[in-house]
Design a protein around this motif. Sequence first.
Motif, PDB file in Angstrom:
ATOM      1  N   SER A 186      73.710 -47.169 -51.268  1.00  0.00           N
ATOM      2  CA  SER A 186      74.923 -46.565 -51.307  1.00  0.00           C
ATOM      3  C   SER A 186      75.701 -48.075 -51.493  1.00  0.00           C
ATOM      4  O   SER A 186      75.511 -49.358 -52.234  1.00  0.00           O
ATOM      5  CB  SER A 186      74.995 -47.288 -49.714  1.00  0.00           C
ATOM      6  OG  SER A 186      74.515 -47.713 -48.702  1.00  0.00           O
ATOM      7  N   TYR A 198      62.918 -36.169 -59.857  1.00  0.00           N
ATOM      8  CA  TYR A 198      63.801 -36.575 -58.647  1.00  0.00           C
ATOM      9  C   TYR A 198      65.127 -36.450 -58.952  1.00  0.00           C
ATOM     10  O   TYR A 198      65.382 -36.507 -60.007  1.00  0.00           O
ATOM     11  CB  TYR A 198      63.392 -38.709 -58.126  1.00  0.00           C
ATOM     12  CG  TYR A 198      62.388 -39.108 -57.362  1.00  0.00           C
ATOM     13  CD1 TYR A 198      62.686 -38.617 -55.918  1.00  0.00           C
ATOM     14  CD2 TYR A 198      61.812 -38.997 -58.329  1.00  0.00           C
ATOM     15  CE1 TYR A 198      61.806 -39.145 -55.150  1.00  0.00           C
ATOM     16  CE2 TYR A 198      59.964 -40.133 -57.129  1.00  0.00           C
ATOM     17  CZ  TYR A 198      60.523 -39.615 -55.971  1.00  0.00           C
ATOM     18  OH  TYR A 198      58.839 -40.171 -55.301  1.00  0.00           O
ATOM     19  N   THR A 199      65.592 -35.878 -57.877  1.00  0.00           N
ATOM     20  CA  THR A 199      67.141 -35.864 -58.945  1.00  0.00           C
ATOM     21  C   THR A 199      67.928 -37.311 -57.655  1.00  0.00           C
ATOM     22  O   THR A 199      67.959 -37.496 -56.259  1.00  0.00           O
ATOM     23  CB  THR A 199      66.777 -34.607 -57.184  1.00  0.00           C
ATOM     24  OG1 THR A 199      66.760 -33.056 -57.703  1.00  0.00           O
ATOM     25  CG2 THR A 199      69.176 -33.685 -57.395  1.00  0.00           C
ATOM     26  N   ILE A 200      69.306 -37.333 -58.171  1.00  0.00           N
ATOM     27  CA  ILE A 200      70.467 -37.724 -57.202  1.00  0.00           C
ATOM     28  C   ILE A 200      71.233 -36.945 -56.779  1.00  0.00           C
ATOM     29  O   ILE A 200      71.491 -35.972 -57.272  1.00  0.00           O
ATOM     30  CB  ILE A 200      70.790 -39.110 -58.683  1.00  0.00           C
ATOM     31  CG1 ILE A 200      69.437 -39.700 -59.166  1.00  0.00           C
ATOM     32  CG2 ILE A 200      72.301 -40.182 -58.068  1.00  0.00           C
ATOM     33  CD1 ILE A 200      69.590 -40.308 -60.525  1.00  0.00           C
ATOM     34  N   THR A 201      71.946 -37.013 -55.456  1.00  0.00           N
ATOM     35  CA  THR A 201      72.534 -36.999 -54.830  1.00  0.00           C
ATOM     36  C   THR A 201      73.758 -37.380 -54.339  1.00  0.00           C
ATOM     37  O   THR A 201      73.165 -38.833 -53.686  1.00  0.00           O
ATOM     38  CB  THR A 201      72.095 -36.050 -53.276  1.00  0.00           C
ATOM     39  OG1 THR A 201      70.975 -35.396 -53.436  1.00  0.00           O
ATOM     40  CG2 THR A 201      73.285 -35.126 -53.079  1.00  0.00           C
ATOM     41  N   LEU A 202      74.897 -36.963 -54.795  1.00  0.00           N
ATOM     42  CA  LEU A 202      76.168 -38.321 -54.538  1.00  0.00           C
ATOM     43  C   LEU A 202      77.165 -37.825 -53.040  1.00  0.00           C
ATOM     44  O   LEU A 202      77.099 -37.107 -53.036  1.00  0.00           O
ATOM     45  CB  LEU A 202      77.201 -38.464 -55.322  1.00  0.00           C
ATOM     46  CG  LEU A 202      76.345 -39.264 -56.767  1.00  0.00           C
ATOM     47  CD1 LEU A 202      77.898 -39.350 -57.489  1.00  0.00           C
ATOM     48  CD2 LEU A 202      76.113 -40.458 -56.478  1.00  0.00           C
ATOM     49  N   THR A 203      77.006 -39.016 -52.449  1.00  0.00           N
ATOM     50  CA  THR A 203      78.036 -38.072 -50.892  1.00  0.00           C
ATOM     51  C   THR A 203      78.936 -39.338 -50.848  1.00  0.00           C
ATOM     52  O   THR A 203      78.715 -39.884 -50.686  1.00  0.00           O
ATOM     53  CB  THR A 203      76.106 -38.089 -49.561  1.00  0.00           C
ATOM     54  OG1 THR A 203      75.638 -37.314 -49.930  1.00  0.00           O
ATOM     55  CG2 THR A 203      77.068 -37.647 -48.602  1.00  0.00           C
TER      56      THR A 203
END
Length: 177
Positions: A128, A154-159
């Motif tokens: 983070s 792998y996948t990048i996820t932004l929250t």
Amino acid sequence: MPQCTDDKDCNCNTECDGIIEREDIDGSCCDNLKCCKPCADTLQCTSRNGTCQASCEENENATDTACCNGLQCCEMPLCTDDTDCNCETKCDGVIEGEERAGSCCDNLKCCKPCTGVCGGNFTELIGSFSSTNYPCNYSINQDCFYSISVPVGYTITLTFTTFFLEGADFDFVDVCI
């Protein structure tokens, strides 16, 4: 020794302690003693570091848990987020800012120290970051670049949990692949 006639655990006392036990109306003891039983809700309150009181102090939170004899279960206020947080009436905008995602009881603000990191490279699978000075207002005239890279497959996820721009034409977030 006097015994209670019901089939549940019971202490025979002259008076029941209203903070930790209540009188069992269905139970009876000999020699005009009262059948006193532990108050389950009270035990739940004390196990969570709460105290049973007639009313809660300003820095305490009244919970839904009841106590014997109509007393309230009072616990110290805790921030609901998982980071360090001070509960105060107002935050000092120079050294700390109000955490918008966190909360404190009794209308207190969740105040966190401001940070000064701008940009960075991230290679871990979980991480983070926040803007400079968060939770204080971000600095002016600053370009922060964050690079995120993960292994193939792998996948990048932004929250975004908190997102606020001043509304000026110069402030923006750009995500490039």
